[in-house]
Design a protein around this motif. Sequence first.
Motif, PDB file in Angstrom:
ATOM      1  N   ALA A  11       0.865  -1.180   0.000  1.00  9.93           N
ATOM      2  CA  ALA A  11       0.000   0.000   0.000  1.00  9.93           C
ATOM      3  C   ALA A  11       0.898   1.224   0.000  1.00  9.93           C
ATOM      4  CB  ALA A  11      -0.905   0.000   1.228  1.00  9.93           C
ATOM      5  N   ALA A  12       0.763   2.042  -1.020  1.00 10.41           N
ATOM      6  CA  ALA A  12       1.644   3.198  -1.165  1.00 10.41           C
ATOM      7  C   ALA A  12       1.049   4.420  -0.481  1.00 10.41           C
ATOM      8  CB  ALA A  12       1.886   3.484  -2.641  1.00 10.41           C
ATOM      9  N   THR A  13       0.471   4.222   0.693  1.00  8.23           N
ATOM     10  CA  THR A  13      -0.131   5.337   1.437  1.00  8.23           C
ATOM     11  C   THR A  13       0.855   5.858   2.464  1.00  8.23           C
ATOM     12  OG1 THR A  13      -1.112   3.757   2.980  1.00  8.23           O
ATOM     13  CG2 THR A  13      -2.455   4.463   1.109  1.00  8.23           C
ATOM     14  N   ALA A  14       0.646   7.135   2.829  1.00  2.00           N
ATOM     15  CA  ALA A  14       1.527   7.778   3.807  1.00  2.00           C
ATOM     16  C   ALA A  14       1.245   7.228   5.204  1.00  2.00           C
ATOM     17  CB  ALA A  14       1.331   9.281   3.784  1.00  2.00           C
ATOM     18  N   LYS A  15       2.281   7.268   6.046  1.00  8.02           N
ATOM     19  CA  LYS A  15       2.175   6.857   7.445  1.00  8.02           C
ATOM     20  C   LYS A  15       2.570   8.041   8.319  1.00  8.02           C
ATOM     21  CE  LYS A  15       1.180   2.427   6.885  1.00  8.02           C
ATOM     22  NZ  LYS A  15      -0.018   1.779   7.470  1.00  8.02           N
ATOM     23  N   THR A  16       1.881   8.179   9.457  1.00  7.78           N
ATOM     24  CA  THR A  16       2.193   9.278  10.365  1.00  7.78           C
ATOM     25  C   THR A  16       2.642   8.740  11.714  1.00  7.78           C
ATOM     26  OG1 THR A  16      -0.090   9.444  11.110  1.00  7.78           O
ATOM     27  CG2 THR A  16       0.558  10.831   9.249  1.00  7.78           C
ATOM     28  N   ALA A  17       3.428   9.543  12.394  1.00  9.96           N
ATOM     29  CA  ALA A  17       3.874   9.223  13.753  1.00  9.96           C
ATOM     30  C   ALA A  17       4.238  10.539  14.418  1.00  9.96           C
ATOM     31  CB  ALA A  17       5.055   8.270  13.740  1.00  9.96           C
ATOM     32  N   LYS A  18       4.447  10.491  15.703  1.00 11.22           N
ATOM     33  CA  LYS A  18       4.822  11.721  16.394  1.00 11.22           C
ATOM     34  C   LYS A  18       5.965  11.444  17.350  1.00 11.22           C
ATOM     35  CE  LYS A  18       1.028  11.186  19.775  1.00 11.22           C
ATOM     36  NZ  LYS A  18       0.387  10.013  19.144  1.00 11.22           N
ATOM     37  N   ALA A  19       6.815  12.461  17.459  1.00 11.99           N
ATOM     38  CA  ALA A  19       7.878  12.433  18.455  1.00 11.99           C
ATOM     39  C   ALA A  19       7.452  13.332  19.604  1.00 11.99           C
ATOM     40  CB  ALA A  19       9.184  12.927  17.847  1.00 11.99           C
ATOM     41  N   VAL A  20       7.242  12.730  20.762  1.00 13.62           N
ATOM     42  CA  VAL A  20       6.796  13.481  21.937  1.00 13.62           C
ATOM     43  C   VAL A  20       8.018  13.806  22.790  1.00 13.62           C
ATOM     44  CG1 VAL A  20       5.327  13.490  23.979  1.00 13.62           C
ATOM     45  CG2 VAL A  20       4.552  12.363  21.883  1.00 13.62           C
ATOM     46  N   ILE A  21       8.281  15.106  22.929  1.00 15.10           N
ATOM     47  CA  ILE A  21       9.429  15.581  23.706  1.00 15.10           C
ATOM     48  C   ILE A  21       8.922  15.904  25.107  1.00 15.10           C
ATOM     49  CG2 ILE A  21      11.268  17.288  23.829  1.00 15.10           C
ATOM     50  CD1 ILE A  21      10.864  17.756  20.831  1.00 15.10           C
ATOM     51  N   GLN A  22       9.255  15.025  26.063  1.00 17.52           N
ATOM     52  CA  GLN A  22       8.763  15.193  27.426  1.00 17.52           C
ATOM     53  C   GLN A  22       9.630  16.176  28.195  1.00 17.52           C
ATOM     54  OE1 GLN A  22       8.810  11.092  28.804  1.00 17.52           O
ATOM     55  NE2 GLN A  22       6.577  10.981  28.612  1.00 17.52           N
ATOM     56  N   ASN A  23       8.945  17.086  28.889  1.00 12.38           N
ATOM     57  CA  ASN A  23       9.668  18.043  29.720  1.00 12.38           C
ATOM     58  C   ASN A  23      10.301  17.332  30.905  1.00 12.38           C
ATOM     59  OD1 ASN A  23      10.336  20.778  30.764  1.00 12.38           O
ATOM     60  ND2 ASN A  23       8.984  20.110  32.422  1.00 12.38           N
ATOM     61  N   ASP A  24      11.574  17.616  31.170  1.00 11.54           N
ATOM     62  CA  ASP A  24      12.247  17.035  32.335  1.00 11.54           C
ATOM     63  C   ASP A  24      12.903  18.122  33.187  1.00 11.54           C
ATOM     64  OD1 ASP A  24      14.224  17.793  30.605  1.00 11.54           O
ATOM     65  OD2 ASP A  24      15.280  15.872  30.588  1.00 11.54           O
ATOM     66  N   ASP A  25      12.431  19.381  33.023  1.00  9.38           N
ATOM     67  CA  ASP A  25      13.030  20.500  33.751  1.00  9.38           C
ATOM     68  C   ASP A  25      12.079  20.980  34.838  1.00  9.38           C
ATOM     69  OD1 ASP A  25      15.410  20.765  32.101  1.00  9.38           O
ATOM     70  OD2 ASP A  25      14.003  21.346  30.525  1.00  9.38           O
ATOM     71  N   ALA A  26      12.637  21.250  35.997  1.00 13.17           N
ATOM     72  CA  ALA A  26      11.841  21.732  37.138  1.00 13.17           C
ATOM     73  C   ALA A  26      11.339  23.141  36.862  1.00 13.17           C
ATOM     74  CB  ALA A  26      12.685  21.706  38.407  1.00 13.17           C
ATOM     75  N   VAL A  27      10.249  23.468  37.553  1.00 15.31           N
ATOM     76  CA  VAL A  27       9.761  24.848  37.480  1.00 15.31           C
ATOM     77  C   VAL A  27      10.806  25.761  38.088  1.00 15.31           C
ATOM     78  CG1 VAL A  27       7.340  24.159  37.542  1.00 15.31           C
ATOM     79  CG2 VAL A  27       8.558  24.582  39.685  1.00 15.31           C
ATOM     80  N   PRO A  28      10.846  27.033  37.679  1.00 15.64           N
ATOM     81  CA  PRO A  28      11.870  27.930  38.223  1.00 15.64           C
ATOM     82  C   PRO A  28      11.726  28.098  39.732  1.00 15.64           C
ATOM     83  CG  PRO A  28      10.234  29.147  36.957  1.00 15.64           C
ATOM     84  CD  PRO A  28       9.963  27.709  36.718  1.00 15.64           C
ATOM     85  N   ASP A  29      12.843  28.297  40.405  1.00 16.19           N
ATOM     86  CA  ASP A  29      12.872  28.489  41.852  1.00 16.19           C
ATOM     87  C   ASP A  29      13.193  29.946  42.160  1.00 16.19           C
ATOM     88  OD1 ASP A  29      13.083  27.409  44.705  1.00 16.19           O
ATOM     89  OD2 ASP A  29      15.017  28.424  44.438  1.00 16.19           O
TER      90      ASP A  29
END
Length: 970
Positions: free
Chosen positions: A648-666
Amino acid sequence: MRYKPAHASKSGSVPFALRGPKSAKTILSAAVAGVIGLVPTVLLSSPAMADTHGYITVTAGAASVTEGGTVTFTIANADTNSHSVALTWTGGTAANPADFTFTPTSPVTVAAGSSATVTVTTIADNTYEGAETITMRGEVDATNYGVASVTLNDGDAVPTYTLSATPDPVLESSATPTATITATLNRPVAGAATVITLNTVDGTAKAGTDYTALTNGTLTVAAGQTTGTATVSITKDTVYDTADIESFTVNGTSAGTVQAASTAAGSTTVNIRDAQSAPVVSITGGGNVNEGSTVNFSLGLDHGSERATSVDWDAAATAGQSNQATAGSDFTYPTARTVTIPALQTTGSIAVSTLKDSLSEPDEYFDVTLRNPVNATISGTNNKATATITQGADAPKVTITPTSVTEGDSGKQSATFTATLSTASTQTVQVKWSTQTAGSGLTYALPGKDYVDATGTLTFAPGVTTQTFQVDILGDKIDEGSGASPVATDGETFNLKLDVDSAYAQTVNLSDPGANRTVKITDDDATPTLVFADKVAKEGNEAAAWLMPVSLSNPSDHPISVTVAVDSSVTTGDLAAAGAIGQNGMTDLPGGHDYTLLNFNSITIPAEGMSAYPVVLVNGDTVNEPDETLPLKVTPDAGAAGASFLAAATAKTAKAVIQNDDAVPDLEVNSVTGKEGDTVTVTGTLTGWRQGDASAIVTFMGGSSKGSVAASDNDFVNPGATVVEIPWGASTGSTIKVADLKLNTDTTAEPAETIIAKGTGVNNTSTVTEGIVTIAANGTTQPPAGAPTLKSAASFRLGAGDLRLTGTAANGASISLWGKPVGAPADADWEKLGTTTASASGAYEFMPEFTTTGWWFKTNDGTNDSNTIKVNLKEDPDITARSSSKGAVTVNVAGDPKIRGLAVRVLRAPAGTDNWVTVGTGIINKDGTYTRTWTGQKSGSKWVFRAYVYGDADTGVLTNWKDSGTVTVR
């Protein structure tokens, strides 16, 4: 001939220009001879022609004389006085003493009116010179002289010559074969070279083939010499000549005075000995031929020949073979069996026709042998060649079935093949088989990948027509049949190669349809589909490459190209931002540059591969932000580049989820000090970033910090819970106002008091680190006048032990030392540590011991306290490093003071550098030490270790570090 008086000196000698050797005279004679013909002549003066001047007269006794004869000259003096007459020989072509001598010698005395006689004797020689002249001059002075001449006739005949040739014969085998032609005169010729013209005439030797012809060549005999030479180049070839010695003639002719001795003597013969012997004839060819075909043999000479060559041949049994071909039954055998190779050719041939029959019989053999050579010899090693008459089409053919097998998905699948003879044979038939690649490319199977190489031998007993054998087929999941023509296939092929040993060659016919049987491994794998999966991972603080595999459900035997791009159709949610423009279109938004696409656009999944790897460079940061999504789309490239090989010559989609790993400012509340009555501005310092709004609530209340006195509610105006707004995009290190705090005034003397500022983030958008607001002491921190003073030798004690404290007080006062450990509760009692007496000058000292904490100290003279001081205790650690076993290093850290539970960090750097890297952390144990061993280290490497022992500020213990010596790993 007259000479002017000026031509003679007073001495009577002849001028230098008139002198000369005999050679000059002979050259003159020869030159004259060349002009007028055969015999040189000169004009001679007679006695009547005597040249007379003054009173001296010279006359010759004869007009001529022949070589070997004598002649007299008479000198007459007509003067009345006697004179001495000088004699000179000048103007003639004869030379003294080469051609004549005379007596008496010069000068000659002639009396007055008298005369004198001079006798000239001529010399006979063997040189042809022609006629010469003898001229004598008698001279008294330039005015009185006389001259007379006599002709000297040559006594020698005109010379003759002969020709000869050397060497005889000329060897054609020499490095540069050359014939030297020599002309020899019977006497020399004076004054001129003798030139003989040479021409060659063919004999058995031919110009251009055996030698280089001379046409009007020249041979020169130099003047005065009797021999001269010329050369003829002989051809060095590789051809056997018509005779062992061949010859040609060189003829000579000469114009002028020199003649050949005789007609025959004007020529010579040059003989040439051939370098080649008779050529060697050899035979090649024969080999295998089917019944009814012609077997050809080739004859060859090892070099050319000018003579025709012939050789006879016979057919005979082949040694060591039991199956002999029979002349007349298996091949034709002519009565005349002579092969002639024409002159100057080197090859010939023999053709023997084999006879076909209907018998299934073994191969038959016969030899063709050479004999009776003419003008040649026969090779000792290649004097015969063998022919093999094979059974040919009479032998059974072999069929292999099946011609295709199914591949399978994995492992080995044994395919059984059947070999069938076209007809039964009365002989044992044996056929070898082996697997073999059919070619290179996608349509051809490969050993070890598609099938297992194998070999075997099939033996058919007489009357048996079938045998079976197995080949292992290797299964896989690679699609090998997808795509459009001409690329598309439904499998891959390999060959089953058939062969036969010579002992069974006649029993089977492998020439039809050929030695190879093609087998197809039919593909049974599905056409692949694209697989593109999501990726979820922590962002990190540094740039990191994320692989987003584009995969296939199963491999293809073709490369498949796809285009990877950001899916622009996704516009909702928290989307990762490319470039410097972040969310909401804000420039320079913290954390706004989330990713960079690296090898995007067209990428290729290699043939038989499962994946290609576009790379997303995720730009890690320290900004607190929501999780972000990068939507991606994979589209197969059109046609044979990609889509043709996909189900099947159809397009495929996916996503790269960039998870936050930084603390809130102090927000760290900055400590500040003010006096009663001041209004102090309390600020905070921001650590960290946030992509979005942030706020915090800060409260103030009296409290003790590290033993301080807590402020009461009456000491300041409490602003209550204060909301602090942290601006959008505020960067780390920013200073943010928290509140203005009013410090109240009172009349009570009191020490410094502290207010603690604490807080929390609103909606988890920030955190707060507490700060201290200090109200400065009011009248109690300075001792009264006359009170003792106290100071320390240092602000800290390095390692456990004593430290000197000194002070001043009244003369002879009794002083007590009071103290309490740093970190003790604010209301803890002071401990009396010792007593001493001030000296006459009022000085005193104490030496308190430090073990596990810092101390607060003050002294008292019974009435007043001194000022209060704080002395910390600083770690003074020891570190040792050693390598006692191969590849291992042990580090031991000892605390000083030995306080259990203090944190330890060990760093390492290559010796001679400052490239420190943390390699271990831990705590001080109950024995006051920390030990760690590292294994797997590189032998010979050199390291320096550094140990940090971290103190405890709450107890007045300070951090310190120390380096080890260099350790070499065993």
